[in-house]
Design a protein around this motif. Structure first.
Motif, PDB file in Angstrom:
ATOM      1  N   ARG A 173      -1.597  41.489  -5.989  1.00  0.00           N
ATOM      2  CA  ARG A 173      -1.073  40.311  -5.299  1.00  0.00           C
ATOM      3  C   ARG A 173      -0.817  40.761  -3.862  1.00  0.00           C
ATOM      4  N   VAL A 174      -1.200  39.948  -2.922  1.00  0.00           N
ATOM      5  CA  VAL A 174      -1.059  40.345  -1.514  1.00  0.00           C
ATOM      6  C   VAL A 174       0.422  40.454  -1.157  1.00  0.00           C
ATOM      7  N   TYR A 175       0.794  41.545  -0.497  1.00  0.00           N
ATOM      8  CA  TYR A 175       2.137  41.619   0.075  1.00  0.00           C
ATOM      9  C   TYR A 175       2.092  40.903   1.423  1.00  0.00           C
ATOM     10  N   PRO A 176       2.835  39.814   1.567  1.00  0.00           N
ATOM     11  CA  PRO A 176       2.707  39.008   2.780  1.00  0.00           C
ATOM     12  C   PRO A 176       3.603  39.519   3.910  1.00  0.00           C
ATOM     13  N   GLY A 177       3.288  40.674   4.433  1.00  0.00           N
ATOM     14  CA  GLY A 177       4.085  41.215   5.523  1.00  0.00           C
ATOM     15  C   GLY A 177       3.393  42.413   6.136  1.00  0.00           C
TER      16      GLY A 177
END
Ligand SMILES: Cc1ncc(COP(=O)(O)O)c(C=O)c1O
Length: 446
Positions: free
Chosen positions: A302-306
């Protein structure tokens, strides 16, 4: 037209052009620093100061450590910058070294430019991992100056920045000297603080709380060493309600308490650890988050959004590797513990015996606070909560006159020298502090 600065002193140019943190700009008189070496700082007039402040409690290996300076020079010559998406050996080694000194199960490191970003990202990770929003933190804490971290902060610096929308819930932690729980012993304070925390969680709604963030030993807010069992109790509460435990070790980490991380002295395993300051003594800005396996796994597919342009900057990482190696090779952490026990603890106790204005001395390693009061019975602080006072200003000025830099906050003086300080330097610093304290004796009215 550009200002003609040719006739201006450095001080005048500084006052004219530089905007300072946390200050009314017209009311400050910055010390003009020329150079620094080890625990000494020299001003532009050639006056030498013992640095009992470690600047902002960050120069844990002292100033200008030759191994760290050389590592920065070598890295600058090889590769001064690289985008975070590319791999680089300086970043890899920094992550590995930090993990090697971390808790069992520490899986990965995310690098930031400093402490507040570390806190922002730790909270973001905890929120995404749990799917919950609220975060709990203590009154009497400091977690940084950006949006979430200033709202987590439990001191007056939050007030003008508080949008009351950050999903933060504050609670009182253990602090026997000014107990919020009317406790009379450390054991009672611990038990009541834990009961209060659990009660607060139950009334806030356990399923809404993503994380509890705690400075292992609150630093700026007063160096309150938690009583035995408190952090283990917090860990148990977090486990009970599925809450992420974030240990904020930005100030307490990397040797300050006489261990790599302060939580290691309390037998607890956090889920996330924020660090900065001592990781490389601030020679190049660096901070980060140590991430446990479960939270790292959340972001496996899952993409880490940061992210940050300078995440894992090679100059910062190379300096961290060199600083950690120097700490390993030169016994710097043992030195902090030894000087703390053999010189600072007895030396500060002796100052308290002599100066009634010292209401309490607390700390360990090279992490000590003097609680200054006008009356030992009422514990009236030498300046009101949240502000300074003529007495505190006089004391800090007297320290400077004596050739001593101290960290001060409200009515407290913090004795927080580099971990590399020798017994002789610490003894000399205490003698200067002793003379400075004479200058505020008249404010004690007890
Ligand atoms: C415990 C703690 N957390 C976070 C921060 C913020 O770090 P920085 O000033 O590097 O953003 C600090 C700074 O003093 C701190 O002491």
């Amino acid at each position: 037209m550009a200002t003609d600065r040719s006739q201006m002193s450095h001080y005048e140019r500084e006052r004219s052009a530089v905007f300072h943190s946390w200050s009314a700009q017209a009311q400050i008189k910055p010390l003009m620093v020329q150079s620094a070496q080890g625990v000494y700082v020299t001003d532009e007039d050639g006056k030498e100061y013992i640095d009992f402040s470690s600047q902002l409690v960050n120069t844990n290996i002292g100033h200008q450590h030759p191994k760290v300076v050389a590592a920065i020079q070598e890295q600058a010559a090889l590769l001064s910058t690289i985008a975070p998406q590319h791999g680089n050996i300086a970043r890899i080694e920094a992550a590995e070294k930090i993990l090697d000194h971390s808790f069992e199960g520490a899986a990965k490191v995310f690098f930031t430019n400093g402490g507040t970003e570390a806190v922002e990202h730790a909270v973001r990770m905890a929120r995404l991992h749990t799917g919950r929003h609220k975060v709990m933190s203590q009154y009497r804490s400091y977690h940084g100056a950006t949006a979430t971290s200033i709202n987590l902060t439990g001191d007056p610096r939050r007030w003008p920045n508080d949008a009351a929308s950050a999903g933060v819930v504050h609670f009182f932690g253990p602090f026997l000297y000014r107990s919020a729980f009317h406790a009379t012993s450390e054991a009672q304070e611990c038990e009541r603080a834990l009961a209060n925390l659990e009660n607060t969680i139950q009334f806030e709604g356990p399923s809404t709380i993503a994380a509890i963030i705690l400075e292992t030993i609150p630093g700026t807010a007063g160096i309150m060493v938690p009583p035995p069992g408190f952090l283990a109790g917090v860990r148990a509460i977090c486990d009970r309600y599925g809450i992420v435990y974030i240990a904020d070790e930005v100030m307490a980490g990397f040797g300050r308490t006489g261990s790599w991380f302060a939580y290691q002295q309390h037998g607890v395993t956090p889920d996330l650890v924020t660090f900065a300051k001592g990781v490389n003594s601030g020679y190049v800005p660096l901070g980060g988050v140590v991430i446990n396996e479960a939270i790292a796994a959340t972001f496996a597919d899952r993409v880490y959004p940061g992210g940050l342009t300078y995440s894992g900057h090679p100059l910062a990482c190379a300096s961290a590797v060199a600083a950690i190696r120097a700490m390993e090779e030169e016994g710097i952490i043992d030195n902090a513990r030894r000087v703390g026990e053999e010189v600072l603890r007895p030396g500060l106790a002796a100052l308290a015996a002599k100066h009634p204005v010292i209401g309490e001395v607390r700390g360990l390693g090279v992490f000590w606070a003097l609680e200054l009061v006008t009356n030992r019975a009422t514990k009236e602080p030498l300046s009101p909560y949240g502000t300074s006072s003529p007495a505190m200003n006089e004391l800090v000025a007297a320290c400077r006159r004596e050739g001593l830099l101290v960290f001060h906050n409200f009515h407290r003086i913090h004795v927080v020298p580099p971990c590399t300080i020798t017994a002789a330097e610490a003894t000399e610093g205490l003698a200067r502090l002793d003379r400075a304290l004479d200058s505020v004796a008249q404010y004690y009215v007890g």
